[in-house]
Design a protein around this motif. Structure first.
Motif, short mmCIF file in Angstrom:
data_model
loop_
_atom_site.label_atom_id
_atom_site.label_comp_id
_atom_site.label_asym_id
_atom_site.label_seq_id
_atom_site.Cartn_x
_atom_site.Cartn_y
_atom_site.Cartn_z
N UNK A 1 0.76 -1.09 -0.28
CA UNK A 1 0.14 0.25 -0.30
C UNK A 1 0.94 1.28 0.03
N UNK A 2 1.66 1.66 0.59
CA UNK A 2 2.26 2.16 0.95
C UNK A 2 3.11 2.97 -0.39
N UNK A 3 3.50 1.97 -0.89
CA UNK A 3 4.86 1.84 -2.21
C UNK A 3 3.67 2.20 -3.72
N UNK A 4 2.11 2.06 -3.40
CA UNK A 4 1.53 2.53 -4.28
C UNK A 4 1.12 3.46 -4.47
N UNK A 5 1.09 4.23 -2.82
CA UNK A 5 0.51 5.46 -2.63
C UNK A 5 1.57 6.34 -2.90
N UNK A 6 2.61 6.06 -2.93
CA UNK A 6 4.14 6.67 -3.27
C UNK A 6 4.12 7.14 -4.45
#
Lengths: 359, 359
Positions: B306-311
């Protein structure tokens, strides 16, 4: 991207306006999905567009918004497998028809949800929305969206066609839950736990009612201690199972009202050193990939989530194409999930039963 | 929907045009994301819109397309948990900024993919695309999209910033796979199977390279019989594990290159009556919900999907807002998945090892 020299026979926005007997501006408004057009006029224009197989040419593309080609999927569900199944069904209907899909997770309990969805439809110019539960079951929300002229189709849990409200696909969860409970009873289980999946989901009520009716029909008194509230999550399945297994008279079988809950029950049973299904039978609901991949695989109700969602999206898109009055172009349709027996349920062991009785 | 009387101070399209020093038509073209505007002009207009905090009023809405407010997510991945994680991350960036999200599953191997995505962007007037692997790693596709002026950010598997191509988030799968292999070696395992997850995914190559390097550094000769090709699926995990367990000298540990594969390995081991982790250690990659919910829970690499995609989505949106030249407003960013040790890995049993040696 591949359009070459314009074909002089190709219908134009003028042809559409002439056939519908309206102004160019009105055609443009309909194409842009603006709310300021009478429903009967909108219907005539959409009919003309359909009859002519009209497609704006590239130089006229600035007249066209995305609206005619994108629908929205609205959901509030903690279960990734269920959401992916729903998305894949809707996407498959979109692919058939060249539509795009915008996804919109939301908070089903928000009092401002109607405004949020209306803003979404307007900002992104969506042609309509597929509503999943529990939004699809909130009458106030459905009325507020209809009042704003937003087209919807709904996926709901119901034993019969509701006969009112926006077009819907109805899934008879009650019947399938009855079958699961009956399967457990026929294996000799008398103490069958039930784990709820969120009271705001009609599906969980329907599943509970199926469980309750089956027990009644088989002459088994419902023990309220065996019924635990919760949400459609692994964690609530784990917690609920721990509570049930700690009872003085624990159940010999647990029916989790979806597969995520049943996965939590399975983990709780294994962490307590129990051998599933011999020490405890477990059933879920949905036929998610987890239910096939766990060990043992889960007895469940196969819900055909993709087919259900595909049908709902097809209804929405057919309604957009063939009807401007908001009535369904395709009649409401019902699905009944089917019992799938796998390794997580087995005949009750006399010893386990006796232990339960004397513990 | 809640806009009342217009505020006379509110910036209009005219204010934007004056500040940017361009015509109304040019502003409209930029808002509608039409390709016929010079990049430098587009940048000036977007800057003016940002500086003025300009928002078209309802009566001017027909000038505005959805384009400025919707991005697309392009994926081709059989793993539901991974896709939901990616979607949730992108959706969270969209929510922060009022953007909508359109999802577009595709066939990564399609030779017409660039045309398909260009058509998608044009039809649905998307402001840009977040590309996941393996599309994000196809140089020909990236070049074709850039040539059409389509903005993208990418999620790729790489140990370092590639320093070229569209903006990206790079995930150092190699380092994490090294750690997993090292963990298994330190438990005494010498025969460690590796199941590939699709050669068109750079991530699988990176994970293999990490495995290979760790074996080399610990002086263990790589046995090619222990390395099995396949896709990122449960079924390929199941099949691959069956092949490995049927070897004359089966492995004492299996590293599945994602959690779906590891789930298949777990099912294969249990269906063969093995006690995991004592008879066989199993490790996955991703930290999917399955890895936490299975019994035993899986040792894996926590990928922060999730963090990777949000970034990645934030990079795309920031680029749209602050820069018209296509350069990144936010620098490329790297993530390293972290080893998570759970119940599916344990010290090698001398007996199992001996069995392997003599079988």
């Amino acid at each position: 991207m591949s359009e070459g020299q314009g074909n002089p026979r190709k219908p134009t926005i003028r042809t559409v306006a002439e056939l519908a007997g309206v102004s160019l501006k009105t055609v443009s408004r309909v194409i842009n999905n603006e709310p300021s057009v009478l429903a009967s006029t909108r219907a005539r224009v959409l009919q003309a567009i359909a009859d002519l197989d009209y497609e704006p040419d590239p130089s006229a593309r600035n007249l066209r918004s995305a609206s005619a080609y994108v629908i929205g999927l609205v959901y509030d569900n903690p279960n990734p497998y269920h959401i992916i199944g729903i998305q894949n069904g809707v996407l498959s209907a979109c692919r058939e028809t060249g539509f795009g899909l915008q996804i919109h997770p939301c908070d089903a309990t928000s009092p401002l949800l109607a405004e949020e969805l209306a803003e979404l439809v307007q900002r992104s110019r969506l042609a309509g929305l597929v509503l999943t539960a529990p939004m699809s079951e909130r009458v106030d929300l459905l009325q507020a969206l209809a009042a704003r002229g937003i087209r919807t189709t709904r996926i709901i849990a119901a034993a019969e066609d509701p006969g009112e409200g926006p077009p819907c696909v109805f899934v008879d969860d009650r019947d399938a839950a009855y079958e699961i409970t009956e399967h457990l009873v026929q294996l000799g289980h008398q103490r069958i736990g039930f784990l709820w999946g969120g009271e705001d989901h009609r599906s969980s009520t329907e599943r509970y009612l199926g469980y309750e009716q089956a027990l009644k029909d088989y002459g088994i008194t419902l023990d309220k201690h065996l019924v635990i509230p919760g949400d459609y999550t692994f964690d609530d399945g784990f917690r609920g199972a721990r509570r049930l297994l700690a009872l003085r008279e624990p159940p010999t079988a647990i029916f989790g009202s979806n597969d995520e809950i049943a996965a939590g029950v399975l983990a709780a049973a294994k962490s307590a050193g129990m051998n599933v299904p011999y020490d405890l039978s477990i059933a879920g609901f949905e036929d998610s990939p987890f239910s096939r991949q766990s060990w043992p695989a889960l007895t469940t109700a196969k819900q055909a989530t993709e087919d259900i969602a595909r049908h709902a999206a097809r209804m929405l898109i057919a309604g957009l194409r063939h009807d401007g009055e908001g009535a369904a172009a395709v009649p409401n349709h019902g699905f009944v999930p089917q019992l799938v027996v796998r390794g997580s349920t087995a005949p009750v062991r006399p010893r386990a039963q006796a232990q339960g009785d004397t513990a």
